[in-house]
Motif scaffolding. Sequence first.
Motif, PDB file in Angstrom:
ATOM      1  N   GLY A   1       1.857 -14.419  36.278  1.00 38.96           N
ATOM      2  CA  GLY A   1       1.522 -14.414  34.856  1.00 38.96           C
ATOM      3  C   GLY A   1       0.227 -15.159  34.635  1.00 38.96           C
ATOM      4  O   GLY A   1      -0.241 -15.855  35.529  1.00 38.96           O
ATOM      5  N   PRO A   2      -0.336 -15.023  33.436  1.00 37.51           N
ATOM      6  CA  PRO A   2      -1.647 -15.629  33.185  1.00 37.51           C
ATOM      7  C   PRO A   2      -1.615 -17.155  33.267  1.00 37.51           C
ATOM      8  O   PRO A   2      -0.558 -17.774  33.154  1.00 37.51           O
ATOM      9  CB  PRO A   2      -1.994 -15.170  31.767  1.00 37.51           C
ATOM     10  N   SER A   3      -2.789 -17.731  33.447  1.00 37.14           N
ATOM     11  CA  SER A   3      -2.934 -19.175  33.482  1.00 37.14           C
ATOM     12  C   SER A   3      -2.457 -19.762  32.151  1.00 37.14           C
ATOM     13  O   SER A   3      -2.742 -19.218  31.091  1.00 37.14           O
ATOM     14  CB  SER A   3      -4.407 -19.493  33.707  1.00 37.14           C
ATOM     15  N   GLY A   4      -1.692 -20.839  32.234  1.00 36.90           N
ATOM     16  CA  GLY A   4      -1.199 -21.484  31.023  1.00 36.90           C
ATOM     17  C   GLY A   4       0.085 -20.871  30.491  1.00 36.90           C
ATOM     18  O   GLY A   4       0.574 -21.272  29.433  1.00 36.90           O
ATOM     19  N   SER A   5       0.690 -19.931  31.230  1.00 36.90           N
ATOM     20  CA  SER A   5       1.888 -19.267  30.709  1.00 36.90           C
ATOM     21  C   SER A   5       3.168 -20.076  30.964  1.00 36.90           C
ATOM     22  O   SER A   5       4.227 -19.712  30.468  1.00 36.90           O
ATOM     23  CB  SER A   5       2.010 -17.857  31.292  1.00 36.90           C
ATOM     24  N   GLY A   6       3.063 -21.147  31.770  1.00 36.40           N
ATOM     25  CA  GLY A   6       4.229 -22.007  31.969  1.00 36.40           C
ATOM     26  C   GLY A   6       4.856 -21.916  33.349  1.00 36.40           C
ATOM     27  O   GLY A   6       5.918 -22.497  33.594  1.00 36.40           O
ATOM     28  N   LYS A   7       4.187 -21.231  34.279  1.00 34.91           N
ATOM     29  CA  LYS A   7       4.756 -21.016  35.616  1.00 34.91           C
ATOM     30  C   LYS A   7       4.978 -22.341  36.347  1.00 34.91           C
ATOM     31  O   LYS A   7       6.048 -22.595  36.894  1.00 34.91           O
ATOM     32  CB  LYS A   7       3.810 -20.128  36.455  1.00 34.91           C
ATOM     33  N   SER A   8       3.928 -23.159  36.339  1.00 28.42           N
ATOM     34  CA  SER A   8       3.993 -24.436  37.029  1.00 28.42           C
ATOM     35  C   SER A   8       5.024 -25.338  36.353  1.00 28.42           C
ATOM     36  O   SER A   8       5.854 -25.968  37.024  1.00 28.42           O
ATOM     37  CB  SER A   8       2.599 -25.057  36.993  1.00 28.42           C
ATOM     38  N   THR A   9       5.005 -25.373  35.041  1.00 23.34           N
ATOM     39  CA  THR A   9       5.987 -26.173  34.301  1.00 23.34           C
ATOM     40  C   THR A   9       7.398 -25.734  34.675  1.00 23.34           C
ATOM     41  O   THR A   9       8.268 -26.571  34.932  1.00 23.34           O
ATOM     42  CB  THR A   9       5.764 -26.013  32.784  1.00 23.34           C
ATOM     43  N   LEU A  10       7.618 -24.431  34.749  1.00 22.43           N
ATOM     44  CA  LEU A  10       8.952 -23.909  35.054  1.00 22.43           C
ATOM     45  C   LEU A  10       9.465 -24.445  36.382  1.00 22.43           C
ATOM     46  O   LEU A  10      10.571 -24.989  36.467  1.00 22.43           O
ATOM     47  CB  LEU A  10       8.930 -22.375  35.077  1.00 22.43           C
TER      48      LEU A  10
HETATM   49  P1  ADP Z   1       0.610 -22.146  34.474  1.00 25.22           P
HETATM   50  O1  ADP Z   1       1.223 -22.798  35.654  1.00 25.22           O
HETATM   51  O2  ADP Z   1       1.222 -20.834  34.118  1.00 25.22           O
HETATM   52  O3  ADP Z   1      -0.883 -22.086  34.552  1.00 25.22           O
HETATM   53  P2  ADP Z   1       1.398 -24.580  33.133  1.00 25.22           P
HETATM   54  O4  ADP Z   1       2.864 -24.639  33.316  1.00 25.22           O
HETATM   55  O5  ADP Z   1       0.549 -25.422  34.020  1.00 25.22           O
HETATM   56  O6  ADP Z   1       0.948 -23.063  33.200  1.00 25.22           O
HETATM   57  O7  ADP Z   1       1.058 -24.935  31.651  1.00 25.22           O
HETATM   58  C1  ADP Z   1       1.665 -24.291  30.538  1.00 25.22           C
HETATM   59  C2  ADP Z   1       1.043 -24.798  29.270  1.00 25.22           C
HETATM   60  O8  ADP Z   1       1.418 -26.139  29.059  1.00 25.22           O
HETATM   61  C3  ADP Z   1      -0.492 -24.779  29.281  1.00 25.22           C
HETATM   62  O9  ADP Z   1      -0.915 -24.417  27.996  1.00 25.22           O
HETATM   63  C4  ADP Z   1      -0.863 -26.221  29.606  1.00 25.22           C
HETATM   64  O10 ADP Z   1      -2.106 -26.560  29.046  1.00 25.22           O
HETATM   65  C5  ADP Z   1       0.273 -26.989  28.949  1.00 25.22           C
HETATM   66  N1  ADP Z   1       0.534 -28.235  29.683  1.00 25.22           N
HETATM   67  C6  ADP Z   1       0.847 -28.348  30.983  1.00 25.22           C
HETATM   68  N2  ADP Z   1       1.046 -29.627  31.333  1.00 25.22           N
HETATM   69  C7  ADP Z   1       0.858 -30.343  30.191  1.00 25.22           C
HETATM   70  C8  ADP Z   1       0.935 -31.728  29.879  1.00 25.22           C
HETATM   71  N3  ADP Z   1       1.252 -32.649  30.808  1.00 25.22           N
HETATM   72  N4  ADP Z   1       0.685 -32.092  28.604  1.00 25.22           N
HETATM   73  C9  ADP Z   1       0.381 -31.175  27.675  1.00 25.22           C
HETATM   74  N5  ADP Z   1       0.299 -29.853  27.882  1.00 25.22           N
HETATM   75  C10 ADP Z   1       0.538 -29.443  29.133  1.00 25.22           C
END
Ligand code: ADP
Length: 227
Positions: free
Chosen positions: A34-43
């Motif tokens: 998915g696109p950058s910033g979509s939440g993949k890493s957070t997930l």
């Molecule tokens: P991906 O891995 O898909 O690129 P991330 O999970 O890194 O996406 O980030 C999802 C969204 O959450 C992005 O808009 C990012 O800027 C935001 N984000 C990630 N980490 C933080 C944080 N520690 N504080 C605030 N916003 C965050």
Amino acid sequence: MIKLENVNKWYGDYHALADITEEVTQGEVVVVCGPSGSGKSTLIRTINRLEPIQKGRILVDGQDIYGQGVDVNALRSRIGFVFQQFNLFPHLTALENCTLAPVHIRKLPQQEANALAMSLLDRVGLAHKASAYPAQLSGGQQQRVAIARALAMKPPVMLFDEPTSSLDPEMVGEVLQAMKGLASDGMTMVVVTHEMGFARDVCNRVLFMDQGRILERTTPERFFSQP
Ligand code: ADP
Ligand code: ADP
């Protein structure tokens, strides 16, 4: 094996994970794209408690990982994590990077930890680099050490957060090769990656994320046959 139930996460008022329900079963290899910033890493970071969630539940082998009395070290021993930026200890050799947690957390005797680390370094093709420090290794080699280090905890699940994204192109293949080996040994894996070749050839399922949601759940066959 991993169950997410209505998982929600906010960064301030930014809704980074919007009510995600998903399950990963044993032996599955799931690619998250998915696109950058979509939440993949957070997930995937929430699955290892690297990021707290505000609502919902995450169960690993039936245990609520945000429940009371959960031992975070024990949890992270069961869920290996490979970062985009390797995160090796710079003052330790490849071998020492792989034995530190087994000795201190799994309480393995040093000899046994060394033997295990050597076999894992061998498995990623780096037995000959056991005494090298991270700065003496290429990016691809460092990432393979990071994989061996995670495996040394004998985790039933491995999470990968863009494991090849910070590598020079010529080193991507060797890391993907190591990951393919794991997949064919039956490791349960969740992999955030833009490497569509890996997705097509190796994974069982593709999750496509956008704006904190899983927009599509499909098989690689169907994902790659779309117009
Ligand atoms: P991906 O891995 O898909 O690129 P991330 O999970 O890194 O996406 O980030 C999802 C969204 O959450 C992005 O808009 C990012 O800027 C935001 N984000 C990630 N980490 C933080 C944080 N520690 N504080 C605030 N916003 C965050
Ligand atoms: P990645 O490419 O691995 O997703 P990012 O560049 O998105 O990494 O984020 C790197 C670090 O910065 C992470 O720890 C993430 O939580 C944090 N981060 C990302 N976006 C933001 C943001 N908007 N505000 C604060 N921290 C953020």
